[in-house]
Motif scaffolding. Structure first.
Motif, PDB file in Angstrom:
ATOM      1  N   ALA A  29       1.111  -1.346  -0.130  1.00 26.36           N
ATOM      2  CA  ALA A  29       0.077   0.132  -0.032  1.00 26.36           C
ATOM      3  C   ALA A  29       0.962   1.367  -0.209  1.00 26.36           C
ATOM      4  CB  ALA A  29      -0.949   0.077   1.167  1.00 26.36           C
ATOM      5  N   ILE A  30       0.415   2.324  -0.635  1.00 26.64           N
ATOM      6  CA  ILE A  30       1.120   3.502  -0.727  1.00 26.64           C
ATOM      7  C   ILE A  30       0.289   4.583  -0.483  1.00 26.64           C
ATOM      8  CG2 ILE A  30       0.904   3.788  -3.187  1.00 26.64           C
ATOM      9  CD1 ILE A  30       4.085   4.271  -3.233  1.00 26.64           C
ATOM     10  N   ARG A  31       0.751   5.672   0.174  1.00 30.22           N
ATOM     11  CA  ARG A  31       0.117   6.926   0.348  1.00 30.22           C
ATOM     12  C   ARG A  31       0.616   8.100  -0.384  1.00 30.22           C
ATOM     13  NH1 ARG A  31       0.641   7.102   5.366  1.00 30.22           N
ATOM     14  NH2 ARG A  31       2.309   8.366   5.589  1.00 30.22           N
ATOM     15  N   ASP A  32      -0.099   8.677  -1.214  1.00 31.14           N
ATOM     16  CA  ASP A  32       0.465   9.763  -2.077  1.00 31.14           C
ATOM     17  C   ASP A  32       0.666  11.088  -1.302  1.00 31.14           C
ATOM     18  OD1 ASP A  32      -1.882  11.012  -2.335  1.00 31.14           O
ATOM     19  OD2 ASP A  32      -2.330  10.550  -4.348  1.00 31.14           O
ATOM     20  N   THR A  33       1.033  12.252  -1.820  1.00 31.73           N
ATOM     21  CA  THR A  33       1.493  13.519  -1.122  1.00 31.73           C
ATOM     22  C   THR A  33       0.059  14.238  -0.918  1.00 31.73           C
ATOM     23  OG1 THR A  33       1.906  14.664  -3.168  1.00 31.73           O
ATOM     24  CG2 THR A  33       3.851  13.859  -1.782  1.00 31.73           C
ATOM     25  N   ASP A  34      -1.013  13.696  -1.530  1.00 31.29           N
ATOM     26  CA  ASP A  34      -2.175  14.311  -1.108  1.00 31.29           C
ATOM     27  C   ASP A  34      -2.901  13.592   0.017  1.00 31.29           C
ATOM     28  OD1 ASP A  34      -2.201  16.268  -3.042  1.00 31.29           O
ATOM     29  OD2 ASP A  34      -2.852  15.125  -4.633  1.00 31.29           O
ATOM     30  N   GLY A  35      -2.358  12.463   0.420  1.00 29.36           N
ATOM     31  CA  GLY A  35      -3.028  11.730   1.438  1.00 29.36           C
ATOM     32  C   GLY A  35      -3.826  10.496   1.029  1.00 29.36           C
ATOM     33  N   ARG A  36      -3.902  10.244  -0.226  1.00 36.13           N
ATOM     34  CA  ARG A  36      -4.914   9.090  -0.929  1.00 36.13           C
ATOM     35  C   ARG A  36      -3.890   7.962  -0.663  1.00 36.13           C
ATOM     36  NH1 ARG A  36      -5.953  11.972  -6.502  1.00 36.13           N
ATOM     37  NH2 ARG A  36      -3.622  12.345  -6.297  1.00 36.13           N
ATOM     38  N   GLU A  66       1.349  12.729  -7.788  1.00 43.52           N
ATOM     39  CA  GLU A  66       2.736  13.284  -8.224  1.00 43.52           C
ATOM     40  C   GLU A  66       3.790  13.015  -7.064  1.00 43.52           C
ATOM     41  OE1 GLU A  66       1.515  17.493  -8.915  1.00 43.52           O
ATOM     42  OE2 GLU A  66       0.248  16.704 -10.744  1.00 43.52           O
ATOM     43  N   GLY A  67       3.539  12.398  -6.222  1.00 40.74           N
ATOM     44  CA  GLY A  67       4.699  12.096  -5.400  1.00 40.74           C
ATOM     45  C   GLY A  67       4.108  11.059  -4.099  1.00 40.74           C
ATOM     46  N   PHE A  68       4.939  10.692  -3.372  1.00 43.22           N
ATOM     47  CA  PHE A  68       4.613   9.526  -2.368  1.00 43.22           C
ATOM     48  C   PHE A  68       5.187  10.135  -1.006  1.00 43.22           C
ATOM     49  CE2 PHE A  68       4.853   6.616  -6.061  1.00 43.22           C
ATOM     50  CZ  PHE A  68       3.737   6.526  -6.280  1.00 43.22           C
ATOM     51  N   GLU A  69       4.449   9.806   0.071  1.00 45.20           N
ATOM     52  CA  GLU A  69       4.900   9.910   1.428  1.00 45.20           C
ATOM     53  C   GLU A  69       5.485   8.876   1.963  1.00 45.20           C
ATOM     54  OE1 GLU A  69       1.481  11.308   3.607  1.00 45.20           O
ATOM     55  OE2 GLU A  69       1.761  13.438   2.707  1.00 45.20           O
ATOM     56  N   ALA A  70       4.749   7.756   1.892  1.00 47.71           N
ATOM     57  CA  ALA A  70       5.215   6.362   2.394  1.00 47.71           C
ATOM     58  C   ALA A  70       4.574   5.275   1.890  1.00 47.71           C
ATOM     59  CB  ALA A  70       4.555   6.388   3.826  1.00 47.71           C
ATOM     60  N   ALA A  84      12.545   0.621  -6.528  1.00 50.99           N
ATOM     61  CA  ALA A  84      13.093   1.581  -7.598  1.00 50.99           C
ATOM     62  C   ALA A  84      11.898   2.652  -8.301  1.00 50.99           C
ATOM     63  CB  ALA A  84      13.467   0.764  -9.079  1.00 50.99           C
ATOM     64  N   ALA A  85      10.644   2.320  -8.404  1.00 53.35           N
ATOM     65  CA  ALA A  85       9.570   2.972  -8.951  1.00 53.35           C
ATOM     66  C   ALA A  85       9.290   4.199  -7.786  1.00 53.35           C
ATOM     67  CB  ALA A  85       8.453   2.049  -9.291  1.00 53.35           C
ATOM     68  N   VAL A  86       9.054   3.559  -6.647  1.00 52.54           N
ATOM     69  CA  VAL A  86       8.829   4.570  -5.625  1.00 52.54           C
ATOM     70  C   VAL A  86       9.856   5.559  -5.280  1.00 52.54           C
ATOM     71  CG1 VAL A  86       8.725   5.009  -2.993  1.00 52.54           C
ATOM     72  CG2 VAL A  86       7.666   3.054  -4.122  1.00 52.54           C
ATOM     73  N   ARG A  87      11.179   5.353  -5.535  1.00 56.75           N
ATOM     74  CA  ARG A  87      12.333   6.170  -5.455  1.00 56.75           C
ATOM     75  C   ARG A  87      12.258   7.056  -6.662  1.00 56.75           C
ATOM     76  NH1 ARG A  87      12.138   6.152  -0.812  1.00 56.75           N
ATOM     77  NH2 ARG A  87      13.526   4.894   0.387  1.00 56.75           N
ATOM     78  N   GLU A  88      11.916   6.632  -8.027  1.00 57.69           N
ATOM     79  CA  GLU A  88      11.777   7.646  -9.210  1.00 57.69           C
ATOM     80  C   GLU A  88      11.082   8.543  -9.011  1.00 57.69           C
ATOM     81  OE1 GLU A  88      10.673   7.317 -13.746  1.00 57.69           O
ATOM     82  OE2 GLU A  88      11.524   5.528 -12.906  1.00 57.69           O
ATOM     83  N   VAL A  89       9.917   8.372  -8.352  1.00 59.52           N
ATOM     84  CA  VAL A  89       8.848   9.457  -7.895  1.00 59.52           C
ATOM     85  C   VAL A  89       9.258  10.377  -6.761  1.00 59.52           C
ATOM     86  CG1 VAL A  89       6.305   9.899  -7.594  1.00 59.52           C
ATOM     87  CG2 VAL A  89       7.195   8.060  -9.172  1.00 59.52           C
ATOM     88  N   SER A  90       9.564   9.619  -5.751  1.00 62.55           N
ATOM     89  CA  SER A  90       9.799  10.664  -4.442  1.00 62.55           C
ATOM     90  C   SER A  90      11.015   9.789  -3.576  1.00 62.55           C
ATOM     91  CB  SER A  90       8.722  10.314  -3.589  1.00 62.55           C
ATOM     92  OG  SER A  90       7.508  11.098  -4.090  1.00 62.55           O
ATOM     93  N   GLU A  91      12.062  10.200  -3.707  1.00 61.84           N
ATOM     94  CA  GLU A  91      13.306   9.764  -3.290  1.00 61.84           C
ATOM     95  C   GLU A  91      13.355   9.838  -1.704  1.00 61.84           C
ATOM     96  OE1 GLU A  91      17.618  11.860  -3.357  1.00 61.84           O
ATOM     97  OE2 GLU A  91      17.207  10.620  -5.101  1.00 61.84           O
ATOM     98  N   GLU A  92      12.556  10.560  -1.107  1.00 56.41           N
ATOM     99  CA  GLU A  92      12.552  10.599   0.306  1.00 56.41           C
ATOM    100  C   GLU A  92      11.531   9.921   0.921  1.00 56.41           C
ATOM    101  OE1 GLU A  92      14.947  12.300   2.303  1.00 56.41           O
ATOM    102  OE2 GLU A  92      15.980  12.578   0.335  1.00 56.41           O
ATOM    103  N   ALA A  93      10.560   9.187   0.223  1.00 56.79           N
ATOM    104  CA  ALA A  93       9.335   8.424   0.930  1.00 56.79           C
ATOM    105  C   ALA A  93       9.907   7.365   1.602  1.00 56.79           C
ATOM    106  CB  ALA A  93       8.524   7.937  -0.550  1.00 56.79           C
ATOM    107  N   ARG A  94       9.107   7.295   2.690  1.00 57.71           N
ATOM    108  CA  ARG A  94       9.446   6.296   3.759  1.00 57.71           C
ATOM    109  C   ARG A  94       8.962   5.052   3.282  1.00 57.71           C
ATOM    110  NH1 ARG A  94       7.647   6.126  10.062  1.00 57.71           N
ATOM    111  NH2 ARG A  94       9.798   7.131  10.010  1.00 57.71           N
TER     112      ARG A  94
END
Length: 136
Positions: A29-36, A66-70, A84-94
């Motif tokens: 599961a992934i959370r985007d920068t909008d909280g979805r 457009e980005g991921f938090e976690a 790698a896909a997570v890091r491509e979009v958001s290098e800092e995502a947990r």
């Protein structure tokens, strides 16, 4: 067990649920920068193979993220190709790694510095720069 905050715990529950619904050995599961949030299991078709994390990233990106938090990954280690896909979009995502019972065994906050083999959950011979196993 590592205690997660409420938002990361929600991702853990969603990832375990996705794994259970698909009957696979992994869920994410992934959370985007909008909280979805987006949850997915593995895709194992003859024509298409995706890890659960790759599936969750694809669902998020195709929905306009457009980005991921976690992210939470169940049943795989740092070598999951979806990292790698997570890091491509958001290098800092947990990225939180847990087993099928929900026990967290590793949390990676942002890019990994230093010797990747020294991190728990990263197999020996793993090349962090190419996100692949190194065979000599």
């Amino acid at each position: 067990m590592t205690e997660l905050d409420a938002e990361d715990n929600k991702l853990l529950i969603l990832a375990r649920g996705a794994m259970g619904r698909t009957g696979g050995s992994g869920g994410a599961a992934i959370r985007d920068t909008d909280g979805r949030t987006y949850a997915a299991g593995e895709v194992s078709l003859k024509a298409l193979r995706l890890t659960a994390l790759q599936s969750a990233v694809a669902a998020a990106i195709s929905s306009g993220a457009e980005g991921f938090e976690a992210a939470v990954v169940i049943g795989t280690r740092f070598s999951d190709r979806g990292v790698a896909a997570v890091r491509e979009v958001s290098e800092e995502a947990r990225i939180i790694f847990a087993d099928a019972k929900g026990t967290v065994f590793d949390i990676v906050d942002g890019p990994v510095e230093g010797d990747p083999a020294a991190r728990s959950g990263i197999p020996e011979g793993f090349d962090l720069d190419t996100e692949s196993e190194v065979f000599e």
